[in-house]
Design a protein around this motif. Sequence first.
Motif, PDB file in Angstrom:
ATOM      1  N   ALA A 242       0.838  -1.199   0.000  1.00 18.91           N
ATOM      2  CA  ALA A 242       0.000   0.000   0.000  1.00 18.91           C
ATOM      3  C   ALA A 242       0.872   1.247   0.000  1.00 18.91           C
ATOM      4  N   SER A 243       0.343   2.306  -0.615  1.00 17.16           N
ATOM      5  CA  SER A 243       1.100   3.547  -0.708  1.00 17.16           C
ATOM      6  C   SER A 243       0.154   4.739  -0.646  1.00 17.16           C
ATOM      7  N   SER A 244       0.595   5.772   0.043  1.00 21.97           N
ATOM      8  CA  SER A 244      -0.152   7.020   0.114  1.00 21.97           C
ATOM      9  C   SER A 244       0.830   8.171   0.008  1.00 21.97           C
ATOM     10  N   HIS A 245       0.319   9.353  -0.315  1.00 22.48           N
ATOM     11  CA  HIS A 245       1.157  10.545  -0.419  1.00 22.48           C
ATOM     12  C   HIS A 245       0.810  11.496   0.714  1.00 22.48           C
ATOM     13  N   PHE A 246       1.797  11.782   1.549  1.00 24.83           N
ATOM     14  CA  PHE A 246       1.597  12.557   2.759  1.00 24.83           C
ATOM     15  C   PHE A 246       1.722  14.059   2.464  1.00 24.83           C
ATOM     16  N   TYR A 247       0.591  14.677   2.170  1.00 18.97           N
ATOM     17  CA  TYR A 247       0.574  16.113   1.905  1.00 18.97           C
ATOM     18  C   TYR A 247      -0.428  16.809   2.833  1.00 18.97           C
ATOM     19  N   GLU A 248      -0.401  16.465   4.104  1.00 17.98           N
ATOM     20  CA  GLU A 248      -1.362  17.061   5.021  1.00 17.98           C
ATOM     21  C   GLU A 248      -1.231  18.581   5.023  1.00 17.98           C
ATOM     22  N   SER A 249      -2.396  19.239   5.018  1.00 15.73           N
ATOM     23  CA  SER A 249      -2.434  20.696   4.960  1.00 15.73           C
ATOM     24  C   SER A 249      -1.811  21.313   6.208  1.00 15.73           C
ATOM     25  N   GLY A 250      -0.949  22.282   5.990  1.00 16.08           N
ATOM     26  CA  GLY A 250      -0.369  23.049   7.085  1.00 16.08           C
ATOM     27  C   GLY A 250       0.844  22.417   7.716  1.00 16.08           C
ATOM     28  N   THR A 251       0.713  21.185   8.179  1.00 16.92           N
ATOM     29  CA  THR A 251       1.836  20.560   8.885  1.00 16.92           C
ATOM     30  C   THR A 251       2.931  20.119   7.919  1.00 16.92           C
ATOM     31  N   ILE A 252       2.532  19.436   6.829  1.00 20.60           N
ATOM     32  CA  ILE A 252       3.509  18.884   5.892  1.00 20.60           C
ATOM     33  C   ILE A 252       3.637  19.741   4.639  1.00 20.60           C
ATOM     34  N   ASP A 253       2.507  20.202   4.092  1.00 14.99           N
ATOM     35  CA  ASP A 253       2.598  20.894   2.802  1.00 14.99           C
ATOM     36  C   ASP A 253       3.076  22.338   2.926  1.00 14.99           C
ATOM     37  N   HIS A 254       3.041  22.925   4.145  1.00 12.78           N
ATOM     38  CA  HIS A 254       3.502  24.303   4.357  1.00 12.78           C
ATOM     39  C   HIS A 254       4.020  24.414   5.786  1.00 12.78           C
ATOM     40  N   PRO A 255       5.171  23.794   6.074  1.00  9.65           N
ATOM     41  CA  PRO A 255       5.624  23.668   7.471  1.00  9.65           C
ATOM     42  C   PRO A 255       6.152  24.978   8.039  1.00  9.65           C
ATOM     43  N   ALA A 256       5.812  25.226   9.296  1.00  7.43           N
ATOM     44  CA  ALA A 256       6.354  26.367  10.030  1.00  7.43           C
ATOM     45  C   ALA A 256       7.398  25.929  11.051  1.00  7.43           C
ATOM     46  N   ASP A 257       7.434  24.630  11.374  1.00 13.73           N
ATOM     47  CA  ASP A 257       8.451  24.088  12.266  1.00 13.73           C
ATOM     48  C   ASP A 257       8.740  22.661  11.834  1.00 13.73           C
ATOM     49  N   THR A 258       9.693  22.033  12.503  1.00 14.02           N
ATOM     50  CA  THR A 258      10.127  20.698  12.081  1.00 14.02           C
ATOM     51  C   THR A 258       9.569  19.583  12.956  1.00 14.02           C
ATOM     52  N   VAL A 259       8.797  19.945  13.990  1.00 15.24           N
ATOM     53  CA  VAL A 259       8.223  18.932  14.868  1.00 15.24           C
ATOM     54  C   VAL A 259       6.816  18.534  14.422  1.00 15.24           C
ATOM     55  N   ALA A 260       5.977  19.519  14.099  1.00 22.00           N
ATOM     56  CA  ALA A 260       4.609  19.219  13.670  1.00 22.00           C
ATOM     57  C   ALA A 260       4.559  18.290  12.461  1.00 22.00           C
ATOM     58  N   PRO A 261       5.434  18.434  11.452  1.00 23.82           N
ATOM     59  CA  PRO A 261       5.404  17.483  10.339  1.00 23.82           C
ATOM     60  C   PRO A 261       5.705  16.052  10.771  1.00 23.82           C
ATOM     61  N   ALA A 262       6.638  15.887  11.717  1.00 29.47           N
ATOM     62  CA  ALA A 262       6.950  14.546  12.207  1.00 29.47           C
ATOM     63  C   ALA A 262       5.756  13.938  12.911  1.00 29.47           C
ATOM     64  N   LEU A 263       5.082  14.725  13.741  1.00 27.81           N
ATOM     65  CA  LEU A 263       3.897  14.221  14.427  1.00 27.81           C
ATOM     66  C   LEU A 263       2.815  13.825  13.425  1.00 27.81           C
ATOM     67  N   ALA A 264       2.662  14.621  12.371  1.00 29.47           N
ATOM     68  CA  ALA A 264       1.673  14.295  11.347  1.00 29.47           C
ATOM     69  C   ALA A 264       2.026  12.991  10.640  1.00 29.47           C
ATOM     70  N   VAL A 265       3.288  12.807  10.299  1.00 24.94           N
ATOM     71  CA  VAL A 265       3.705  11.575   9.620  1.00 24.94           C
ATOM     72  C   VAL A 265       3.506  10.365  10.521  1.00 24.94           C
ATOM     73  N   GLY A 266       3.826  10.494  11.808  1.00 24.05           N
ATOM     74  CA  GLY A 266       3.584   9.387  12.725  1.00 24.05           C
ATOM     75  C   GLY A 266       2.117   9.011  12.772  1.00 24.05           C
ATOM     76  N   ARG A 267       1.252  10.007  12.842  1.00 23.60           N
ATOM     77  CA  ARG A 267      -0.190   9.745  12.896  1.00 23.60           C
ATOM     78  C   ARG A 267      -0.702   9.166  11.578  1.00 23.60           C
ATOM     79  N   LEU A 268      -0.257   9.729  10.448  1.00 24.77           N
ATOM     80  CA  LEU A 268      -0.717   9.236   9.145  1.00 24.77           C
ATOM     81  C   LEU A 268      -0.242   7.808   8.883  1.00 24.77           C
ATOM     82  N   THR A 269       0.981   7.492   9.305  1.00 23.49           N
ATOM     83  CA  THR A 269       1.476   6.127   9.147  1.00 23.49           C
ATOM     84  C   THR A 269       0.683   5.162  10.010  1.00 23.49           C
ATOM     85  N   ARG A 270       0.428   5.541  11.263  1.00 20.91           N
ATOM     86  CA  ARG A 270      -0.395   4.703  12.141  1.00 20.91           C
ATOM     87  C   ARG A 270      -1.784   4.492  11.552  1.00 20.91           C
ATOM     88  N   ASP A 271      -2.386   5.542  11.021  1.00 24.92           N
ATOM     89  CA  ASP A 271      -3.720   5.418  10.433  1.00 24.92           C
ATOM     90  C   ASP A 271      -3.700   4.506   9.205  1.00 24.92           C
TER      91      ASP A 271
END
Length: 474
Positions: A242-271
């Motif tokens: 299975a494959s998905s493209h991680f382009y979550e709005s705000g956290t990944i596609d337009h990051p303001a810091d380097t921690v929120a994208p990691a948290l988003a990827v962890g959650r998206l991978t778990r989901d």
Amino acid sequence: MTELPWIERAAGAPYFVTAQGEPWTPIGQNDAISWPELEGLFRRRDLPGVERHLRHLRDSGVTCLRLMLEYAQGNHRFLERPAGRFVPAMVQLWDDLFRLCERVGMRVLLTPFDTFFTWVRWRHHPYNAANGGPCSSRTRLLVCPETREFVKARLAFATRRWGGSGVIFAWDLWNEMHPAQAENRHGAFAEFIDDVGPFLRNLETELHGRAHLQCVSVFGPELLSSPAIADPIFRHPRLDFASSHFYESGTIDHPADTVAPALAVGRLTRDALGHITDLRPFLDSEHGPIHSFKDRHSTLPEEFDDEYFRHIQWAHLASGGAGGGMRWPNRSPHVLTPGMRTAQAALSRFLPLVDWPRFRRRNISDDIGLRGDAAHVFGCGDAHQAVAWLLRPGLEDAPAARGKRLLHRVARGTGASLTLTLPGLDPGAYEAVLWDTRAGRECGRLRAVAEGPAGLALPLRLSGPDLALAIRPI
């Protein structure tokens, strides 16, 4: 030149192996035949330069590139023109690239179309009926019977010419399946897979005696608005992973810091793992700051982007994904930075610490005990092994570039003592190898005993912003 072994699914584990049974992990990113590092392929302008680039990637731990047979940003890279006639210069380009990849030892996750530019430049595309092609509308690309036959003919041409090689890691049968390409008929996803997948698998078996792995990909945010498409993407019985493209709005596609994208990827991978019921592998095959780059016309500052990249790949791996995910560069120019190559090399050196072909992992991020709130924790494990990654929540302003203040923040933190408790391991003695993700080297070892339901407790000193661990039996 030694023939490159084919890639298969591990028997009973959600990872990959070579045909000889050796562990193999996709580490790489998206590239394109018209981007700077591969543009020397066209009309054979600089084949030695492309080979040097591929060797540099290999030496940086990269094992795989995701490529599109047709990257249609311009009018001179169509694979067919008109529809059904394969352009000799493009066939030569792919002949050369496959030969170089075989020589260097690089594999390719191959998808037949760049559906983004096929969509936005539809009036130019050879498959458009207005240009003599088979399809009356771009909204029928996935459901038009005549177009389907052209898609299968393209895949047949590709596997007849290049499919006998282990260079092809797998086929992404359709890049970013979207209801808009199927007249908003969600059932069309499974219909397409049921038609095209077996056609290609049967043809490859007839031609080569075996078939390459198959998946389809999806623009991840579309799963929120069209949840019915999750079933064919993650669970279709004819697909191998299975494959998905991680382009979550705000956290990944337009990051303001380097921690929120990691948290988003962890959650998206778990989901994503939660959708999968048969231990098939999962990987993010596209991610990056697409909104920053494409819509706001901004390239992230290099030091900030390096950390953003590194955090995403470790969040992906530690949460149970195969490899570190595959970045779409979204930089000007469209290339990864030296710091990103260093991060890929650091990840590749960590991989031998885990017995991937026997790692029946599940995501345990929410189950890991952490005394205090000194770090975010990401993890996956089974009864015998575990992988974890700790990330400090503290942030500070990124260094300014060229005298300009940057509205970005990076992970920082002073030393902290904590205890990490991992559940699910069988009773016994274990060793945890501590890994410095920036330097790409071991930075310590701990031994501890798991004693049933209490789990395995590891006292740690977290001296930097993050730390990875590989836990294995002694």
